[in-house]
Design an enzyme around this catalytic site. Structure first.
Site, PDB file in Angstrom:
ATOM      1  N   HIS A  74      34.543  60.768  -7.385  1.00 38.06           N
ATOM      2  CA  HIS A  74      33.303  60.209  -6.867  1.00 38.06           C
ATOM      3  C   HIS A  74      33.860  59.729  -5.412  1.00 38.06           C
ATOM      4  CE1 HIS A  74      29.902  59.376  -9.691  1.00 38.06           C
ATOM      5  NE2 HIS A  74      30.625  60.432  -9.783  1.00 38.06           N
ATOM      6  N   TYR A 206      24.658  50.489  -6.815  1.00 37.43           N
ATOM      7  CA  TYR A 206      24.538  49.225  -6.774  1.00 37.43           C
ATOM      8  C   TYR A 206      23.489  48.587  -6.163  1.00 37.43           C
ATOM      9  CZ  TYR A 206      29.524  49.267  -8.341  1.00 37.43           C
ATOM     10  OH  TYR A 206      30.490  49.560  -9.097  1.00 37.43           O
ATOM     11  N   PRO A 297      32.576  42.528 -13.587  1.00 36.18           N
ATOM     12  CA  PRO A 297      32.563  43.887 -13.682  1.00 36.18           C
ATOM     13  C   PRO A 297      32.096  44.483 -12.327  1.00 36.18           C
ATOM     14  CG  PRO A 297      30.910  43.399 -15.282  1.00 36.18           C
ATOM     15  CD  PRO A 297      31.734  41.999 -14.808  1.00 36.18           C
ATOM     16  N   LYS A 301      37.161  46.636 -11.506  1.00 31.54           N
ATOM     17  CA  LYS A 301      38.607  46.224 -11.266  1.00 31.54           C
ATOM     18  C   LYS A 301      39.350  46.069 -12.647  1.00 31.54           C
ATOM     19  CE  LYS A 301      39.056  47.213  -6.958  1.00 31.54           C
ATOM     20  NZ  LYS A 301      39.498  48.544  -7.147  1.00 31.54           N
ATOM     21  N   TYR A 388      37.469  48.871  -2.998  1.00 35.19           N
ATOM     22  CA  TYR A 388      36.909  49.441  -4.299  1.00 35.19           C
ATOM     23  C   TYR A 388      37.675  50.562  -4.601  1.00 35.19           C
ATOM     24  CZ  TYR A 388      33.211  51.130  -7.078  1.00 35.19           C
ATOM     25  OH  TYR A 388      32.480  51.401  -8.475  1.00 35.19           O
TER      26      TYR A 388
HETATM   27  P1  RFL Z   1      41.277  44.637 -24.050  1.00 32.59           P
HETATM   28  O1  RFL Z   1      40.797  45.937 -23.585  1.00 32.59           O
HETATM   29  O2  RFL Z   1      40.581  43.576 -24.207  1.00 32.59           O
HETATM   30  O3  RFL Z   1      42.202  44.878 -25.226  1.00 32.59           O
HETATM   31  C1  RFL Z   1      42.978  43.932 -25.914  1.00 32.59           C
HETATM   32  C2  RFL Z   1      43.289  44.061 -27.292  1.00 32.59           C
HETATM   33  O4  RFL Z   1      43.733  43.056 -27.843  1.00 32.59           O
HETATM   34  C3  RFL Z   1      43.250  42.987 -29.255  1.00 32.59           C
HETATM   35  N1  RFL Z   1      43.704  41.599 -29.959  1.00 32.59           N
HETATM   36  C4  RFL Z   1      44.401  41.335 -30.658  1.00 32.59           C
HETATM   37  N2  RFL Z   1      45.361  42.110 -31.406  1.00 32.59           N
HETATM   38  C5  RFL Z   1      46.320  41.685 -32.188  1.00 32.59           C
HETATM   39  N3  RFL Z   1      46.371  40.407 -32.486  1.00 32.59           N
HETATM   40  C6  RFL Z   1      45.308  39.446 -31.797  1.00 32.59           C
HETATM   41  N4  RFL Z   1      45.589  38.032 -31.971  1.00 32.59           N
HETATM   42  C7  RFL Z   1      44.387  40.095 -30.886  1.00 32.59           C
HETATM   43  N5  RFL Z   1      43.525  39.386 -30.044  1.00 32.59           N
HETATM   44  C8  RFL Z   1      42.706  40.505 -29.514  1.00 32.59           C
HETATM   45  C9  RFL Z   1      42.096  43.434 -29.064  1.00 32.59           C
HETATM   46  O5  RFL Z   1      41.196  43.916 -30.107  1.00 32.59           O
HETATM   47  C10 RFL Z   1      41.778  44.529 -28.085  1.00 32.59           C
HETATM   48  O6  RFL Z   1      41.876  45.782 -28.603  1.00 32.59           O
HETATM   49  O7  RFL Z   1      42.280  44.211 -22.760  1.00 32.59           O
HETATM   50  P2  RFL Z   1      43.306  44.967 -21.763  1.00 32.59           P
HETATM   51  O8  RFL Z   1      44.010  46.135 -22.325  1.00 32.59           O
HETATM   52  O9  RFL Z   1      43.767  43.979 -20.957  1.00 32.59           O
HETATM   53  O10 RFL Z   1      42.092  45.844 -20.824  1.00 32.59           O
HETATM   54  C11 RFL Z   1      41.418  45.218 -19.814  1.00 32.59           C
HETATM   55  C12 RFL Z   1      39.998  45.933 -19.864  1.00 32.59           C
HETATM   56  O11 RFL Z   1      39.514  46.229 -20.998  1.00 32.59           O
HETATM   57  C13 RFL Z   1      38.915  45.245 -18.935  1.00 32.59           C
HETATM   58  O12 RFL Z   1      39.425  44.653 -18.019  1.00 32.59           O
HETATM   59  C14 RFL Z   1      37.883  46.405 -18.467  1.00 32.59           C
HETATM   60  O13 RFL Z   1      37.032  46.773 -19.463  1.00 32.59           O
HETATM   61  C15 RFL Z   1      36.842  45.560 -17.472  1.00 32.59           C
HETATM   62  N6  RFL Z   1      35.753  46.586 -16.904  1.00 32.59           N
HETATM   63  C16 RFL Z   1      35.920  47.090 -15.867  1.00 32.59           C
HETATM   64  N7  RFL Z   1      36.979  47.551 -15.407  1.00 32.59           N
HETATM   65  C17 RFL Z   1      37.156  48.426 -14.620  1.00 32.59           C
HETATM   66  O14 RFL Z   1      38.399  48.576 -13.947  1.00 32.59           O
HETATM   67  N8  RFL Z   1      36.246  49.304 -14.052  1.00 32.59           N
HETATM   68  C18 RFL Z   1      35.084  49.192 -14.497  1.00 32.59           C
HETATM   69  O15 RFL Z   1      34.218  49.834 -14.301  1.00 32.59           O
HETATM   70  C19 RFL Z   1      34.822  48.122 -15.408  1.00 32.59           C
HETATM   71  N9  RFL Z   1      33.474  47.966 -16.031  1.00 32.59           N
HETATM   72  C20 RFL Z   1      34.508  46.287 -17.617  1.00 32.59           C
HETATM   73  C21 RFL Z   1      33.365  47.170 -17.170  1.00 32.59           C
HETATM   74  C22 RFL Z   1      34.343  45.423 -18.567  1.00 32.59           C
HETATM   75  C23 RFL Z   1      32.969  45.158 -19.385  1.00 32.59           C
HETATM   76  N10 RFL Z   1      32.828  44.418 -20.376  1.00 32.59           N
HETATM   77  C24 RFL Z   1      32.154  44.809 -21.806  1.00 32.59           C
HETATM   78  C25 RFL Z   1      33.643  42.961 -20.245  1.00 32.59           C
HETATM   79  C26 RFL Z   1      32.174  46.723 -17.631  1.00 32.59           C
HETATM   80  C27 RFL Z   1      31.886  45.945 -18.829  1.00 32.59           C
HETATM   81  C28 RFL Z   1      30.555  45.802 -19.150  1.00 32.59           C
HETATM   82  C1  PHB Z   2      30.760  51.572 -15.564  1.00 32.33           C
HETATM   83  O1  PHB Z   2      30.427  52.801 -15.562  1.00 32.33           O
HETATM   84  O2  PHB Z   2      30.608  50.920 -16.875  1.00 32.33           O
HETATM   85  C2  PHB Z   2      30.986  50.617 -14.498  1.00 32.33           C
HETATM   86  C3  PHB Z   2      30.874  51.075 -13.310  1.00 32.33           C
HETATM   87  C4  PHB Z   2      31.133  50.180 -12.119  1.00 32.33           C
HETATM   88  C5  PHB Z   2      31.355  49.056 -12.317  1.00 32.33           C
HETATM   89  C6  PHB Z   2      30.962  48.494 -13.645  1.00 32.33           C
HETATM   90  C7  PHB Z   2      30.945  49.260 -14.629  1.00 32.33           C
HETATM   91  O3  PHB Z   2      31.421  48.220 -11.270  1.00 32.33           O
END
Ligand code: RFL
Ligand code: PHB
Length: 402
Positions: A74, A206, A297, A301, A388
């Site tokens: 994109h 957005y 989110p 990032k 971004y």
């Molecule tokens: P995770 O993915 O939370 O993984 C941590 C893992 O540790 C496990 N765990 C344990 N394992 C063993 N012993 C324990 N005591 C434990 N406690 C926990 C968990 O089960 C899990 O599997 O962390 P990590 O690897 O640091 O990754 C971070 C990302 O997952 C997170 O920052 C992103 O998903 C945030 N995020 C977004 N980031 C982006 O860069 N671009 C996006 O578009 C974006 N959109 C989002 C998002 C997060 C969202 N939510 C649901 C918070 C959109 C949403 C809706």
């Molecule tokens: C997504 O596709 O899940 C998504 C995209 C952009 C954002 C957050 C989440 O800023």
């Protein structure tokens, strides 16, 4: 059972999985433990946007086979406000930078498949419980866990990486007296749906709206991902599909454009928070990803920060295990520069686009002025585009926050 490894890794999210792979490429052995099952990790709906630096990192690490086939490049986003939808052209504003839409679930599937292919079935211990980390300030920190067959393990490590997300045990194992934390809770949450319908847009939208923020994202040419700002106290029961679609219609409404509807495949509510803890190292424990910092989110990032942390951590641990601790000593400061830039950008995008419950008309007017500015001034638009796409320099030579 008592065993030894070089690096014990807690958590098989993007940070822990990529770290395990990057260390394996350097010939370093890891034990990676995860509380959830493989199926759960591969199904959890999360992020969707990769910076081009993240794509390059995955490519360099030999992990981009499916990403290169299925990722959707994109070159910009739309900002919608005051009845208009305006395009921010990243390619033009940043000298060609882009982002790639490729779901975190797919990144995780690719990483799990690769670790199991290279390291065999024991490369990741899924379904563990009672994870503990101890002796962190000694030369031989210890990782303990109970496996899915109920056997207790003690793994003596050279180093432990806490990649266990915001609610994990690693950060909590650092004495409170050595940690500084900063936190902001936002008075809103995101209701996210995955819908079995082609996206109604070519790039992410957005939308700022008097009823609250909305985001139209996607997962593939056939699957859409949509978000609505909701009250953090709301639960899914009060959001039947029909209410979600009509609220999305209202917030994205534009003459001549309509939102296509489809079956809702997944639905969840996520609270929004900014959180940073520093330093990201205590003795022989190194934190990476959400274990150390959380962003709302809106700036896309969180996943990118998690990948960036372990890209810095892998060579630092390699050097440390070979007797040179300089990169490990710089790890926290190097990462925190990027973390704070992303924390600021995510806060800025969030507060520009969401409606604070009970806010006065002043907030709305300030937001609309800012939105007009970032879509009309080339300098302001370039700043958004740089942040971004992740093209802001790391500022590694600037004095560090801690
Ligand atoms: P995770 O993915 O939370 O993984 C941590 C893992 O540790 C496990 N765990 C344990 N394992 C063993 N012993 C324990 N005591 C434990 N406690 C926990 C968990 O089960 C899990 O599997 O962390 P990590 O690897 O640091 O990754 C971070 C990302 O997952 C997170 O920052 C992103 O998903 C945030 N995020 C977004 N980031 C982006 O860069 N671009 C996006 O578009 C974006 N959109 C989002 C998002 C997060 C969202 N939510 C649901 C918070 C959109 C949403 C809706
Ligand atoms: C997504 O596709 O899940 C998504 C995209 C952009 C954002 C957050 C989440 O800023």
């Amino acid at each position: 059972m008592r065993t030894r490894t070089q690096v014990g890794i807690v958590g098989a999210g993007p940070a822990g999985l990529l770290l395990s792979h990057l260390l394996a490429l350097r010939g370093i052995g890891t034990v990676l433990v995860e509380t959830r099952s493989r199926q759960y990790c591969e199904a959890r709906q999360r992020a969707g946007v990769l910076e081009d630096g993240s794509v390059a990192l995955l490519r360099e690490a030999g992990l981009a086979g499916r990403l290169d086939q299925q990722g959707l490049e994109h070159g910009g986003i739309y900002l919608q406000f005051g009845g208009e939808r305006r395009h921010v052209d990243f390619r033009d504003l940043t000298g060609g930078r882009t982002v790639t839409v490729y779901a975190q679930t797919e990144v995780v599937k690719d990483l799990i498949a690769r670790r199991l292919a290279d390291g065999g079935p024991s490369a990741i211990e899924f379904g563990v419980s009672d994870t503990e980390v101890a002796d962190l300030d000694s030369a031989s920190p210890v990782l303990r866990y109970t496996d899915s067959a109920d056997s207790r393990h003690e793994v003596v490590c050279d180093v432990i990486a806490g990649c266990d997300g915001f609610h994990g045990i690693s950060r909590a194992a650092i004495p409170a007296s050595v940690l500084t934390t900063w936190q902001r809770e936002y008075p809103y949450a995101w209701l996210g749906i995955l819908a079995d319908v082609p996206p109604s847009t070519d790039e992410l939208i957005y939308a700022h709206h008097p009823g609250g923020f909305a985001l139209h994202s996607l997962r593939s040419p056939a699957v859409s991902r949509l978000y609505l700002q909701v009250d953090p106290a709301d639960n899914l029961a009060s959001w039947p599909d029909e209410r979600i679609w009509s609220e999305l219609d209202r917030r994205f409404a534009l003459p001549g454009w309509s939102l296509q509807r489809g079956d809702v495949l997944d639905k969840s509510i996520t609270p929004m928070r900014s959180f940073v803890s520093a330093p990201m190292r205590y003795g022989r424990l190194f934190l990476a990803g959400d274990a150390s910092h959380i962003v709302p989110p809106t700036g896309a990032k969180g996943l990118n920060l998690a990948l960036a942390d372990v890209a810095v951590l892998a060579p630092a641990l390699d050097a440390l295990l070979h007797g040179d601790g300089r990169l490990a000593d710089e790890y926290s400061a190097t990462c925190l520069n990027r973390v704070w830039r992303s924390t600021h950008f995510s806060w800025w995008m969030t507060t520009m686009l969401h409606r604070t419950p009970g806010a006065d008309e002043m907030e709305t007017q300030l937001q609309l002025s800012q939105l007009r500015y970032v879509t009309s001034s080339r300098a302001a638009a370039a700043s958004l585009a740089e942040n971004y796409t992740g093209s802001v320099p790391l500022l590694a030579s600037t004095p560090s926050p801690q």
